[in-house]
Design an enzyme around this catalytic site. Sequence first.
Site, PDB file in Angstrom:
ATOM      1  N   LYS A  81       0.855  -1.196   0.000  1.00  0.00           N
ATOM      2  CA  LYS A  81       0.000   0.000   0.000  1.00  0.00           C
ATOM      3  C   LYS A  81       0.881   1.233   0.000  1.00  0.00           C
ATOM      4  O   LYS A  81       1.859   1.293   0.753  1.00  0.00           O
ATOM      5  CB  LYS A  81      -0.846  -0.026   1.291  1.00  0.00           C
ATOM      6  CG  LYS A  81      -1.705   1.184   1.532  1.00  0.00           C
ATOM      7  CD  LYS A  81      -3.154   0.873   1.186  1.00  0.00           C
ATOM      8  CE  LYS A  81      -4.019   2.109   1.099  1.00  0.00           C
ATOM      9  NZ  LYS A  81      -3.805   2.927  -0.101  1.00  0.00           N
ATOM     10  N   LYS A 105       5.731   2.298   8.292  1.00  0.00           N
ATOM     11  CA  LYS A 105       4.521   2.949   8.829  1.00  0.00           C
ATOM     12  C   LYS A 105       3.431   1.909   9.077  1.00  0.00           C
ATOM     13  O   LYS A 105       2.778   1.911  10.113  1.00  0.00           O
ATOM     14  CB  LYS A 105       3.983   4.007   7.857  1.00  0.00           C
ATOM     15  CG  LYS A 105       4.837   5.251   7.800  1.00  0.00           C
ATOM     16  CD  LYS A 105       4.195   6.325   6.919  1.00  0.00           C
ATOM     17  CE  LYS A 105       5.235   7.357   6.556  1.00  0.00           C
ATOM     18  NZ  LYS A 105       4.721   8.518   5.849  1.00  0.00           N
ATOM     19  N   LYS A 117       4.960   2.019  -3.287  1.00  0.00           N
ATOM     20  CA  LYS A 117       4.980   3.431  -3.685  1.00  0.00           C
ATOM     21  C   LYS A 117       5.102   3.514  -5.186  1.00  0.00           C
ATOM     22  O   LYS A 117       5.699   2.632  -5.815  1.00  0.00           O
ATOM     23  CB  LYS A 117       6.169   4.147  -3.045  1.00  0.00           C
ATOM     24  CG  LYS A 117       5.994   5.638  -2.942  1.00  0.00           C
ATOM     25  CD  LYS A 117       5.105   6.003  -1.766  1.00  0.00           C
ATOM     26  CE  LYS A 117       4.811   7.460  -1.701  1.00  0.00           C
ATOM     27  NZ  LYS A 117       4.113   7.810  -0.454  1.00  0.00           N
ATOM     28  N   THR A 201      -3.449  12.946   7.971  1.00  0.00           N
ATOM     29  CA  THR A 201      -2.021  13.020   8.330  1.00  0.00           C
ATOM     30  C   THR A 201      -1.834  14.043   9.440  1.00  0.00           C
ATOM     31  O   THR A 201      -1.182  13.752  10.463  1.00  0.00           O
ATOM     32  CB  THR A 201      -1.175  13.378   7.092  1.00  0.00           C
ATOM     33  OG1 THR A 201      -1.419  12.376   6.105  1.00  0.00           O
ATOM     34  CG2 THR A 201       0.302  13.426   7.421  1.00  0.00           C
ATOM     35  N   ASN A 232      -0.842  20.490   2.510  1.00  0.00           N
ATOM     36  CA  ASN A 232      -1.876  19.649   3.120  1.00  0.00           C
ATOM     37  C   ASN A 232      -1.558  19.379   4.595  1.00  0.00           C
ATOM     38  O   ASN A 232      -2.363  19.662   5.481  1.00  0.00           O
ATOM     39  CB  ASN A 232      -1.998  18.334   2.333  1.00  0.00           C
ATOM     40  CG  ASN A 232      -2.933  17.350   3.012  1.00  0.00           C
ATOM     41  OD1 ASN A 232      -2.554  16.680   3.967  1.00  0.00           O
ATOM     42  ND2 ASN A 232      -4.177  17.282   2.569  1.00  0.00           N
ATOM     43  N   SER A 359      -6.427   5.687   5.058  1.00  0.00           N
ATOM     44  CA  SER A 359      -6.529   4.986   3.768  1.00  0.00           C
ATOM     45  C   SER A 359      -6.950   3.530   3.995  1.00  0.00           C
ATOM     46  O   SER A 359      -7.748   2.970   3.233  1.00  0.00           O
ATOM     47  CB  SER A 359      -5.176   4.988   3.055  1.00  0.00           C
ATOM     48  OG  SER A 359      -5.083   6.076   2.181  1.00  0.00           O
TER      49      SER A 359
HETATM   50  P1  NAD Z   1       2.159  19.886  -0.133  1.00  0.00           P
HETATM   51  O1  NAD Z   1       2.737  19.859  -1.502  1.00  0.00           O
HETATM   52  O2  NAD Z   1       0.692  20.023   0.059  1.00  0.00           O
HETATM   53  O3  NAD Z   1       2.839  21.125   0.697  1.00  0.00           O
HETATM   54  C1  NAD Z   1       4.225  21.289   0.820  1.00  0.00           C
HETATM   55  C2  NAD Z   1       4.505  22.612   1.541  1.00  0.00           C
HETATM   56  O4  NAD Z   1       5.925  22.704   1.727  1.00  0.00           O
HETATM   57  C3  NAD Z   1       4.081  23.857   0.742  1.00  0.00           C
HETATM   58  O5  NAD Z   1       3.654  24.854   1.625  1.00  0.00           O
HETATM   59  C4  NAD Z   1       5.397  24.266   0.061  1.00  0.00           C
HETATM   60  O6  NAD Z   1       5.429  25.656  -0.266  1.00  0.00           O
HETATM   61  C5  NAD Z   1       6.383  23.942   1.163  1.00  0.00           C
HETATM   62  N1  NAD Z   1       7.744  23.785   0.653  1.00  0.00           N
HETATM   63  C6  NAD Z   1       8.138  23.199  -0.493  1.00  0.00           C
HETATM   64  N2  NAD Z   1       9.477  23.303  -0.630  1.00  0.00           N
HETATM   65  C7  NAD Z   1       9.915  23.945   0.476  1.00  0.00           C
HETATM   66  C8  NAD Z   1      11.193  24.352   0.924  1.00  0.00           C
HETATM   67  N3  NAD Z   1      12.285  24.141   0.210  1.00  0.00           N
HETATM   68  N4  NAD Z   1      11.283  24.980   2.124  1.00  0.00           N
HETATM   69  C9  NAD Z   1      10.162  25.229   2.857  1.00  0.00           C
HETATM   70  N5  NAD Z   1       8.929  24.876   2.477  1.00  0.00           N
HETATM   71  C10 NAD Z   1       8.820  24.251   1.292  1.00  0.00           C
HETATM   72  O7  NAD Z   1       2.728  18.604   0.600  1.00  0.00           O
HETATM   73  P2  NAD Z   1       2.104  17.806   1.850  1.00  0.00           P
HETATM   74  O8  NAD Z   1       1.168  16.786   1.364  1.00  0.00           O
HETATM   75  O9  NAD Z   1       1.692  18.787   2.902  1.00  0.00           O
HETATM   76  O10 NAD Z   1       3.419  17.020   2.323  1.00  0.00           O
HETATM   77  C11 NAD Z   1       4.432  17.662   3.096  1.00  0.00           C
HETATM   78  C12 NAD Z   1       5.352  16.580   3.655  1.00  0.00           C
HETATM   79  O11 NAD Z   1       4.592  15.679   4.447  1.00  0.00           O
HETATM   80  C13 NAD Z   1       6.047  15.734   2.586  1.00  0.00           C
HETATM   81  O12 NAD Z   1       7.305  15.351   3.073  1.00  0.00           O
HETATM   82  C14 NAD Z   1       5.151  14.519   2.493  1.00  0.00           C
HETATM   83  O13 NAD Z   1       5.837  13.387   1.975  1.00  0.00           O
HETATM   84  C15 NAD Z   1       4.779  14.355   3.951  1.00  0.00           C
HETATM   85  N6  NAD Z   1       3.571  13.554   4.135  1.00  0.00           N
HETATM   86  C16 NAD Z   1       2.366  14.008   3.682  1.00  0.00           C
HETATM   87  C17 NAD Z   1       1.251  13.207   3.833  1.00  0.00           C
HETATM   88  C18 NAD Z   1      -0.109  13.690   3.389  1.00  0.00           C
HETATM   89  O14 NAD Z   1      -1.085  12.951   3.599  1.00  0.00           O
HETATM   90  N7  NAD Z   1      -0.231  14.874   2.827  1.00  0.00           N
HETATM   91  C19 NAD Z   1       1.353  11.938   4.429  1.00  0.00           C
HETATM   92  C20 NAD Z   1       2.599  11.511   4.897  1.00  0.00           C
HETATM   93  C21 NAD Z   1       3.708  12.335   4.740  1.00  0.00           C
END
Ligand code: NAD
Length: 425
Positions: A81, A105, A117, A201, A232, A359
Amino acid sequence: MVAENGTKKTNQEETNNVLKSTQTVIHKALEKLGYPEEVYELLKEPLRMMTVKIPVRMDDGSTKIFTGYRAQHNDAVGPTKGGIRFHPGVTETEVKALSIWMSLKCGIVDLPYGGGKGGIVCDPRDMSFRELERLSRGYVRAISQIVGPTKDIPAPDVFTNSQIMAWMMDEYSRIDEFNSPGFITGKPLVLGGSHGRDSATAKGVTICIREAAKKQGIQIEGARVVVQGFGNAGSYLSKFMHDAGAKVVGISDAYGALYDPNGLDIDYLLDRRDSFGTVTKLFNNTISNKELLELECDILVPAAIENQITKDNAHDIRAKIVVEAANGPTTLEATEILTDRGILLVPDVLASAGGVTVSYFEWVQNNQGYYWSEEEVEEKLEKIMVKSFNSIYDTAQTRRVDMRLAAYMVGVRKMAEASRFRGWI
Ligand code: NAD
């Protein structure tokens, strides 16, 4: 051209390092648990890695060939998954590392899955709606032999969303000749999505923050919180912390950071952010992301990208608790420095496991054809996250290891045991 090559090499080096660091901690975890070397040999790479070429007819009549990947790390426990990422920087190594994290996880929150993935090298920001639809459907056709509701269940990740999941589910249902909502999660509610998936998350991270704060004797009410990233994960998290009475004093995006020692107006910022999580461009008095990470606060949450806390700035972090919402924001050297300084670090594989947990709830609801209310989803998520946090915290205390190593020990154990019972090792 030189600069472009240089940038690519750095990205490749960074993802290689991320994979190597993950393998290092898996090795240590298995050693601590007393497993022989062959278990490490089995778990250090995905069992299966598929590379596909996807021809897509573009709106101007030309055909573009995209490269996609699907990694299945270990399916001893159950089907694999994990999300599908659409990004120009996707590499095979990155997809491999992300599939291993998904296995960890799933082991930590005790789901009946292994990790998978997927990724496609593309920039969805430069593609039309219909080009994205053709790419999404083409990817499903290309990987259809190795995925399915009881084999490998995809989900959204960076730059993919519920619309893309809907197209993918529709394409798979056509191939399978059955309506197959259980093929993919993160779908729109009308197609069998689950309540609470969007904020899952951040909800999981919030629960980890609350539990970690209890351990450190910090009151959430009035606690100073800094969040890097306003997408997000970061935006929902800021809202949840704000609503719980904490003072969110710093937030950031890719272009800069905002700081107010009296607490930022989170509702206003949420209202003004765009769909890519950008908000700081609207302000003049911004600080840098580097300055943001070094702000004095009680709780620091990196929720953006990898390698943000390294040996170069770990000594300057002034938080009491660091909770990793992002995947891989802290290097191994930095983890050691923070731990030596008495800062409690809640690792990514635990803190961000709320997404895959909900999920799983979505898949269960699809399989039984009976749907839960938002309250039921939240209650079940709460139980799982609290139990997982405490099991890892207790392992860290009793085995005298940091929480990252403790999380890996909990995460690999189920996979190793399932592989042993199946007679693989
Ligand atoms: P997203 O694309 O919605 O948001 C990313 C945010 O980070 C944005 O505000 C962007 O401007 C900022 N950003 C990008 N590059 C940057 C930098 N160099 N310095 C500072 N800020 C920066 O992504 P998301 O879904 O919120 O995911 C963020 C992290 O959380 C990722 O590492 C992702 O793998 C992890 N994550 C997300 C989820 C989920 O369900 N959304 C689940 C597990 C892990």
